[in-house]
Design a protein around this motif. Structure first.
Motif, PDB file in Angstrom:
ATOM      1  N   HIS A  97      21.763 107.726  35.543  1.00  0.00           N
ATOM      2  CA  HIS A  97      21.868 108.273  36.966  1.00  0.00           C
ATOM      3  C   HIS A  97      21.457 109.711  37.029  1.00  0.00           C
ATOM      4  CE1 HIS A  97      25.181 105.168  37.817  1.00  0.00           C
ATOM      5  NE2 HIS A  97      23.792 104.404  37.517  1.00  0.00           N
ATOM      6  N   ASP A  98      21.716 110.412  36.052  1.00  0.00           N
ATOM      7  CA  ASP A  98      21.372 112.022  35.988  1.00  0.00           C
ATOM      8  C   ASP A  98      20.032 112.238  35.442  1.00  0.00           C
ATOM      9  OD1 ASP A  98      22.492 114.558  36.782  1.00  0.00           O
ATOM     10  OD2 ASP A  98      23.179 114.723  34.959  1.00  0.00           O
TER      11      ASP A  98
ATOM     12  N   ARG B 152      26.056 106.827  33.493  1.00  0.00           N
ATOM     13  CA  ARG B 152      26.103 108.121  34.070  1.00  0.00           C
ATOM     14  C   ARG B 152      24.730 108.804  33.615  1.00  0.00           C
ATOM     15  NH1 ARG B 152      31.554 111.355  34.559  1.00  0.00           N
ATOM     16  NH2 ARG B 152      30.323 112.358  36.276  1.00  0.00           N
TER      17      ARG B 152
ATOM     18  N   GLN C 171      29.496 106.044  30.079  1.00  0.00           N
ATOM     19  CA  GLN C 171      28.493 107.296  29.655  1.00  0.00           C
ATOM     20  C   GLN C 171      27.021 107.051  29.860  1.00  0.00           C
ATOM     21  OE1 GLN C 171      29.614 109.548  26.256  1.00  0.00           O
ATOM     22  NE2 GLN C 171      31.996 108.514  26.302  1.00  0.00           N
TER      23      GLN C 171
ATOM     24  N   VAL D 230      27.472 108.794  42.833  1.00  0.00           N
ATOM     25  CA  VAL D 230      27.202 108.506  41.581  1.00  0.00           C
ATOM     26  C   VAL D 230      26.342 109.475  41.076  1.00  0.00           C
ATOM     27  CG1 VAL D 230      27.542 106.139  41.843  1.00  0.00           C
ATOM     28  CG2 VAL D 230      25.170 107.095  42.093  1.00  0.00           C
TER      29      VAL D 230
ATOM     30  N   PHE E 182      34.396 108.423  39.119  1.00  0.00           N
ATOM     31  CA  PHE E 182      34.356 108.678  37.903  1.00  0.00           C
ATOM     32  C   PHE E 182      35.803 109.338  37.132  1.00  0.00           C
ATOM     33  CE2 PHE E 182      29.651 108.576  38.827  1.00  0.00           C
ATOM     34  CZ  PHE E 182      29.304 107.532  38.036  1.00  0.00           C
TER      35      PHE E 182
ATOM     36  N   CYS F 242      23.181 110.357  41.312  1.00  0.00           N
ATOM     37  CA  CYS F 242      21.756 110.114  40.919  1.00  0.00           C
ATOM     38  C   CYS F 242      20.694 110.792  41.531  1.00  0.00           C
ATOM     39  CB  CYS F 242      21.786 108.580  41.430  1.00  0.00           C
ATOM     40  SG  CYS F 242      20.233 107.619  40.715  1.00  0.00           S
TER      41      CYS F 242
ATOM     42  N   ALA G 220      34.143 103.135  38.155  1.00  0.00           N
ATOM     43  CA  ALA G 220      32.712 103.753  37.805  1.00  0.00           C
ATOM     44  C   ALA G 220      31.619 103.452  38.825  1.00  0.00           C
ATOM     45  CB  ALA G 220      32.491 103.575  36.407  1.00  0.00           C
TER      46      ALA G 220
END
Length: 755
Positions: A521-522, A518, A515, A704, A483, A706, A478
């Motif tokens: 990052h998002d 992630r 999770q 990733v 992922f 991001c 990860a």
């Protein structure tokens, strides 16, 4: 370490326990199922070698041992097992049993009379001392001791057994003539009936001595090595209750009940079963027979020791200490050095947070070697290595110590400790920030074939060490933006360690953390915030830290600062250095986001000193990265650039993809800031070099997903392209920035203050 100790001290499942439930006064008795097995053996002897192929005979031989040792099964299931190995023989067995069951009592009498012929002649079909020979002799002896009324009851049971086995094919034939829905209903009813019949067959009477021993040892081995293949907690408890119904003084069944209750974290029932085990052990006199008068005292001190281990597992440290003191007192009175060594190990477990606990551990290792206890000595060495890793000792000394313990493992074939040692190395390399070495060790453990199989058909060991290695593997993938691979590893973890198993919490925490990262990052902070509750339930310290990270991202600076300060004090108190450094870095980030970079410098220097002292290389590199950013904000980009050259190599070699992107982005910022005083030609070269570094940073961030950081990069690129007069590239970056900015609205933090 505590979880390993629980199966170490007094595990009767690994020895030959005595089952006292003995209905007929002998070790075995005849049942309809065993008559069916005898028919199978008789048919195998009568069938010539030419009629059965070599592969079929080999499969039949492999099938025999579980049939002889295992509990009684239904006739239909027995037919199916024989048919899978040799269809021709299955038909012969079915015809023979049918003739006997539909015939007369004298047919069964004649069958048992003919069994003795297997041993006659110069070259008998079966040797008397073989496994099959002993089984045949036990059955002949048990049958000959039956009274006439018992023989009649046995024949009646055989007829009922045969009729139950014949119901299934008839019901299958009827189902073909009915509609689909009705057929499905009948199938469900039939499966229910079969399961009830199986339960009636297996629970109609007590298991024989060998069957009970085999069942208990098999289930105990599966609980230790591969919990997924063991019976479910409810089913196993039901079988154990059935065993105890026929013999309440069956000590080993109480111990397996104790292990079963540990699976479901039932403290009351597990304590109850453990105390019953030692009570029954004393009452049956098994210990006194094997150890003379010493047996009674031995049971008492090991009872206290196991009770201490149980309380320690559930976090009842005061009760554990009292039980341990009792075990030490009785062991000292009896001069039992082995028990005292186990007590010494548990004293370390209970007091490992104290500063002088390593003295206790060193003494324990020396004594364990002196008394010839390799398992305990190796556990002590590994605990010592773990403690010294947290104390900041060099990796080469730790690996040398683990090498010495590995020699003990291979010498004494301690397969479980070999796995633990490799998992320990994986964790140490990750602690020191060497992800490549950690990945290598984790893969080595997973590729090893375990030396101790859970049963004859399985080679995997579903132990804690495998769960730890798989979790490390998922997190490492990860971190590198893989992922899909991480989710495959987690999927395998969920299959291998179901949610109700004792090691499931490891992958649950790992899954929640991945999770969470992630979501952050998002830019989905609301989703990340919802995951904090689950993380806190599994690891309170990690949960509080992640909550502070979310608050910081949502621009709630004062709340985040209060939470981080409380966490910092707590982590310093319990000496969790790794988390202390992470909290200090977050506090420093809070300061420069609040436009106070000068206050952040002492905090960063404190974090750097700690990471250097404890040799946490990766955290030291991350701290230097933050220091360089602070210097950039303070207007000294040249010094920031020279600092970056010190820190960037370990980050690019072993760092997470996100940190690699942050490092390259910061290099580009420092290059642009340093080029302000250059002449035009040199300045253009510096800007072009910065654009290249920004492209690399953007690729890292894209791995990733991001988007927030990609937005910052393309904004900076658009400014640089504008400076160089490259309009087309500038417009492309500006358009991409606008799309991302609309998707992820800014929280008002100045762009330059975001690392």
């Amino acid at each position: 370490m505590a979880s390993v100790h629980e199966s170490l001290y007094f595990n009767p499942m690994m020895t030959n326990g005595v089952v006292h439930a003995n209905v007929f006064g002998i070790k075995d008795w005849v049942t309809p199922y065993k008559i069916a097995v005898l028919v199978l053996l008789n048919e195998m002897g009568r069938t010539g070698e030419a009629a059965v192929s070599l592969m079929e005979r080999r499969r039949l031989n492999q099938l025999l041992l579980p049939l002889l040792q295992g509990p009684d099964i239904t006739l239909s299931k027995l037919y199916k097992l024989i048919e899978e190995s040799c269809p021709q023989l299955a038909n012969s067995v079915q015809i023979r049993i049918k003739l006997m069951a539909e015939g007369e009592l004298k047919d069964m009498e004649q069958f048992f009379d003919d069994l003795s012929d297997s041993f006659s002649g110069t070259e008998p079909e079966v040797h008397k001392t073989s496994v099959v020979g002993l089984f045949l002799r036990h059955m002949i002896l048990a049958y000959s001791k039956l009274s006439f009324s018992q023989v009649f009851k046995l024949y009646t049971a055989l007829q009922q057994y045969f009729q139950n086995g014949e119901k299934k094919p008839v019901e299958d034939a009827d189902m073909e003539l009915t509609g689909r829905e009705e057929g499905e209903r009948k199938m469900e009813k039939e499966e229910l009936d079969v399961s009830i019949r199986e339960e009636e067959v297996s629970c109609s009477g007590p298991l024989s001595q060998k069957q009970a021993e085999f069942f208990l040892s098999q289930q105990a081995s599966l609980l230790k090595n591969d919990e997924t293949k063991a019976l479910t907690p409810a089913s196993l408890q039901k079988e154990l209750n059935n065993l105890l119904k026929f013999n309440p003084d069956f000590a080993e069944a109480h111990y397996l009940s104790y292990l079963n209750n540990l699976r479901v974290q039932d403290v009351f029932s597990s304590t109850h079963s453990l105390l019953h085990y030692f009570d029954r052990l004393i009452l049956t006199g098994a210990e006194s027979k094997s150890n003379g008068e010493e047996g009674y005292g031995r049971s008492l001190r090991y009872a206290a020791l196991n009770l201490a281990a149980l309380h320690c597992r559930f976090g009842h440290y005061q009760q554990a200490e009292l039980a341990l003191q009792e075990a030490i007192r009785i062991a000292q009175e009896s001069n039992d050095h082995v028990c005292l060594q186990h007590c010494l190990s548990w004293l370390y477990v209970l007091g490992q947070k104290r500063s002088d606990s390593y003295v206790l551990l060193e003494h324990s290792v020396k004594k364990a070697v002196h008394f010839g206890l390799p398992y305990l000595a190796s556990l002590g060495i590994q605990s010592l290595v773990q403690q010294r890793a947290f104390a900041g000792k060099t990796a080469n000394k730790l690996m040398d110590a683990l090498k010495d313990s590995d020699l003990l493992h291979w010498k004494h074939s301690l397969s479980e400790l070999i796995d633990i040692s490799i998992a320990q190395k994986t964790a140490i390399w990750r602690l020191y920030g060497r992800s490549t070495m950690a990945l290598q060790q984790a893969q080595m453990l997973l590729s090893m074939n375990s030396l101790e199989a859970a049963n004859a058909g399985a080679q995997q060991n579903n132990t804690e060490s495998f769960a730890v290695a798989l979790c490390h593997l998922a997190e490492l993938h990860a971190e590198q933006g893989c992922f899909a691979a991480a989710s495959e590893v987690l999927k395998h973890l969920k299959e291998r360690f179901p949610p109700n198993s004792q090691h499931a919490q490891l992958w649950m925490l790992c899954d929640q953390k991945i999770q969470f990262d992630r979501a952050m990052h998002d830019g989905k902070y609301h989703l990340a915030d919802s995951l904090v509750t689950g993380i806190t339930a599994l690891n309170s310290i990690e949960g509080v830290y992640r909550k502070a990270v979310v608050l910081q991202a949502q621009n709630q600076m004062s709340e985040a600062h209060k939470l981080l300060q409380k966490l910092l004090i707590h982590c310093q108190k319990i000496r969790n250095t790794e988390m202390v450094i992470s909290v200090l870095l977050s506090v420093a980030e809070l300061y420069w986001q609040s436009s106070s970079p000068t206050i952040a410098l002492p905090v960063l220097l404190q974090a750097l000193a700690l990471s250097k002292e404890y040799r946490l290389q990766y955290l030291a590199s991350e701290t230097v990265l933050n220091l360089a950013f602070a210097q950039l904000i303070l207007g000294i980009p040249e010094q920031a650039l020279s600092l970056l050259h010190m820190a960037i190599e370990p980050i690019l070699a072993d760092g997470a993809v996100l940190d690699k992107g942050r490092a390259m982005f910061l290099v580009a910022k420092c290059q642009v800031a340093s080029a302000a005083s250059y002449d035009p030609l040199k300045k253009t070269e510096a800007v072009e070099a910065a654009i290249e570094n920004l492209n690399e940073a953007k690729n890292y961030f894209a791995k990733v997903d991001c988007k927030e950081r990609i937005r910052d990069v393309v904004y900076f690129q658009a400014r640089l392209y504008h400076t160089l007069g490259r309009t087309q590239e500038r417009n492309r970056c500006a358009m991409l920035f606008r799309q991302l900015h609309q998707e992820l609205p800014s929280h008002g933090v100045p762009l330059i203050n975001h690392l």
